[in-house]
Design an enzyme around this catalytic site. Structure first.
Site, short mmCIF file in Angstrom:
data_model
loop_
_atom_site.label_atom_id
_atom_site.label_comp_id
_atom_site.label_asym_id
_atom_site.label_seq_id
_atom_site.Cartn_x
_atom_site.Cartn_y
_atom_site.Cartn_z
N GLU A 108 -12.92 1.69 -1.40
CA GLU A 108 -11.54 1.21 -1.45
C GLU A 108 -11.48 -0.27 -1.10
O GLU A 108 -12.06 -0.70 -0.09
CB GLU A 108 -10.71 2.04 -0.45
CG GLU A 108 -9.23 1.76 -0.47
CD GLU A 108 -8.49 2.64 0.55
OE1 GLU A 108 -9.10 3.55 1.15
OE2 GLU A 108 -7.29 2.38 0.75
N ASP A 165 -6.19 -0.71 -3.12
CA ASP A 165 -5.10 -0.46 -2.18
C ASP A 165 -4.24 -1.73 -2.10
O ASP A 165 -3.26 -1.86 -2.83
CB ASP A 165 -5.70 -0.07 -0.81
CG ASP A 165 -4.68 0.00 0.32
OD1 ASP A 165 -3.47 -0.01 0.04
OD2 ASP A 165 -5.08 0.08 1.51
N LYS A 201 0.55 3.68 -1.46
CA LYS A 201 1.28 3.65 -0.19
C LYS A 201 2.69 3.16 -0.51
O LYS A 201 2.86 2.01 -0.93
CB LYS A 201 0.64 2.65 0.77
CG LYS A 201 -0.67 3.07 1.39
CD LYS A 201 -1.18 1.95 2.28
CE LYS A 201 -2.53 2.29 2.87
NZ LYS A 201 -3.22 1.07 3.34
N GLY A 216 -2.16 6.00 4.07
CA GLY A 216 -1.40 6.15 5.31
C GLY A 216 -1.39 4.85 6.07
O GLY A 216 -2.26 3.99 5.89
O1 NPG Z 1 -4.22 7.87 8.52
O2 NPG Z 1 -2.41 6.70 8.45
C1 NPG Z 1 -3.64 6.80 8.49
C2 NPG Z 1 -4.45 5.56 8.46
C3 NPG Z 1 -5.14 5.40 7.17
O3 NPG Z 1 -6.94 3.90 7.12
C4 NPG Z 1 -5.77 4.06 7.06
N1 NPG Z 1 -4.92 3.05 6.89
O4 NPG Z 1 -6.06 0.21 5.16
O5 NPG Z 1 -5.51 2.17 4.53
C5 NPG Z 1 -5.64 1.32 5.42
C6 NPG Z 1 -5.38 1.72 6.84
C7 NPG Z 1 -4.50 0.88 7.67
C8 NPG Z 1 -4.20 1.30 8.92
C9 NPG Z 1 -4.00 -0.29 7.26
C10 NPG Z 1 -3.43 0.57 9.75
C11 NPG Z 1 -3.19 -1.04 8.07
C12 NPG Z 1 -2.93 -0.59 9.32
#
Ligand code: NPG
Length: 365
Positions: A211, A236, A260, A288
């Site tokens: 990703e 993403d 997202k 997420g």
């Molecule tokens: O499970 O909600 C969850 C977190 C998933 O890894 C995750 N989120 O880059 O996708 C991402 C990341 C993230 C987390 C990005 C916190 C920004 C802040």
């Protein structure tokens, strides 16, 4: 539906364990909740912006500011959630703030009409398979412990955060220890195209996907990288709209898309991205942003659409918070139930919400 005002509420939510990515460590989520009040019902939206502009240019204080000064005042004549996007379209960016307020209005509208978000979006499942995102750790041993614990809990797929210096060895260790599990990695833009040969070393691990290896603006770089590695490239951060998704797909920059809703301006645009991807045979999954039960409920509805063929980062509430502000989502055989009540299908618990609230602000319309 006539909107009478919008409440901005800040809450502070300690995470059960620090979450480390290539751009920083999150220990407490400073969340902005938006409550839209209409003459018939009220609805909730969660802004997924982080405390600092590290994942994207957005951050929570900026989201509150732009909502207060520009977005909420622009909603005076809005009568339905489909009008929120057009009413805000002259304002550039700030998609997480737009998503939060659009979701709140949509939730209020659906509740008033006794309809569920899942049905409204076109969900075809009543349960969704769940993965879990595992942050960067101090040691491989610590990582193996964390992954083992999540697998024991029933998670159906593991996502490892990676960065230069924390990639080949941890991935190899997880593969060796846990065998043929569904495994993918997330770089959050930490590499450049000059790392292509290094990233090709991941090919042997039979990953579901890598990703966002490169900078969010580097669509052509992702297309070049995709030709040089066997691991499917998933985007993403780069995918901010259905148009961006269509372009990335046409250019060969991604074989899979993480959706997202916050990143793309809301659930209505998220559904358009789903539709573009489905029409192009591009699998999608729901990302997420460490959401509380408010954001999680809506994400689970989205993840029940037909194009979401890979498990999402839609983990159970206890992966993030000891006490959530809603009744918790509890994993059942690696899956979560799609909410069945009107709107997003869940309400904040009053006492729990009050206990974590740091400020509230009422913006009349
Ligand atoms: O499970 O909600 C969850 C977190 C998933 O890894 C995750 N989120 O880059 O996708 C991402 C990341 C993230 C987390 C990005 C916190 C920004 C802040």
């Amino acid at each position: 539906m006539k909107l009478t005002g919008v409440e901005l509420r800040r809450i502070s939510m300690p995470l059960v364990s620090p979450f480390r990515t290539s751009f920083g460590t999150e220990t407490t989520r400073d969340v902005l909740l938006v409550r839209a009040v209409s003459t018939e019902a009220e609805g909730w939206g969660e802004c997924v912006a982080m405390s600092g502009p590290l994942y994207s240019s957005e951050y929570v204080d900026a989201a509150a500011d732009v909502l207060r000064r520009f977005f909420v005042p622009a909603l005076a004549a809005v009568e339905s959630a489909v009008e929120v996007g057009p009413a805000l379209s002259r304002f550039h960016g700030h998609r997480m703030a737009k998503a939060a307020v659009e979701t709140a209005v949509l939730d209020a509208e659906l509740r008033a009409e006794n309809r569920t978000l899942a049905r409204e979006l076109g969900a075809v499942h009543d349960r969704v398979p769940c993965g879990v995102s595992v942050g960067i750790m101090d040691s491989v041993g610590e990582l193996l412990d964390a992954v083992g614990k999540y697998l024991d809990q029933g998670y159906l797929r593991i996502k490892l955060k990676i960065q230069p210096g924390w990639d080949i060895e941890p991935i190899r260790a997880v593969r060796e220890q846990f065998g043929d599990i569904l495994l993918q990695v997330d770089a959050n833009t930490a590499y450049t195209l000059a790392d292509a040969r290094h990233l090709a070393r991941l090919d042997t691990f039979n990953l579901l996907l890598i990703e966002q290896p490169l900078d969010e603006e580097d669509i052509l770089g992702h297309a070049d990288l995709a030709r040089q590695i066997d691991t499917p490239v998933c985007l993403d951060e780069s995918i901010t709209s259905a148009r961006a998704a269509a372009a990335a797909i046409r250019l060969g920059a991604c074989a899979i898309v993480n959706i997202k809703p916050g990143r793309v301006g809301g659930y209505l645009e998220a559904r358009r991205i789903h539709d573009v991807c489905l029409a192009n045979d591009i699998p999608v999954w729901c990302g997420g942003m460490l959401e509380t039960g408010i954001g999680r409920a809506a994400n689970i509805a989205l993840a029940a659409l037909p194009g979401f063929t890979l498990p999402g980062d839609t983990s159970a509430s206890d992966r993030y918070y000891r006490t959530d502000i809603t009744p918790p989502f509890v994993l059942d055989d690696g899956e979560l139930p799609v909410p069945t009540s009107p709107g997003i299908g869940i309400d904040p618990l009053e006492a729990e919400l009050e206990a974590v609230t740091t400020s509230t602000e009422w913006l009349p319309l």
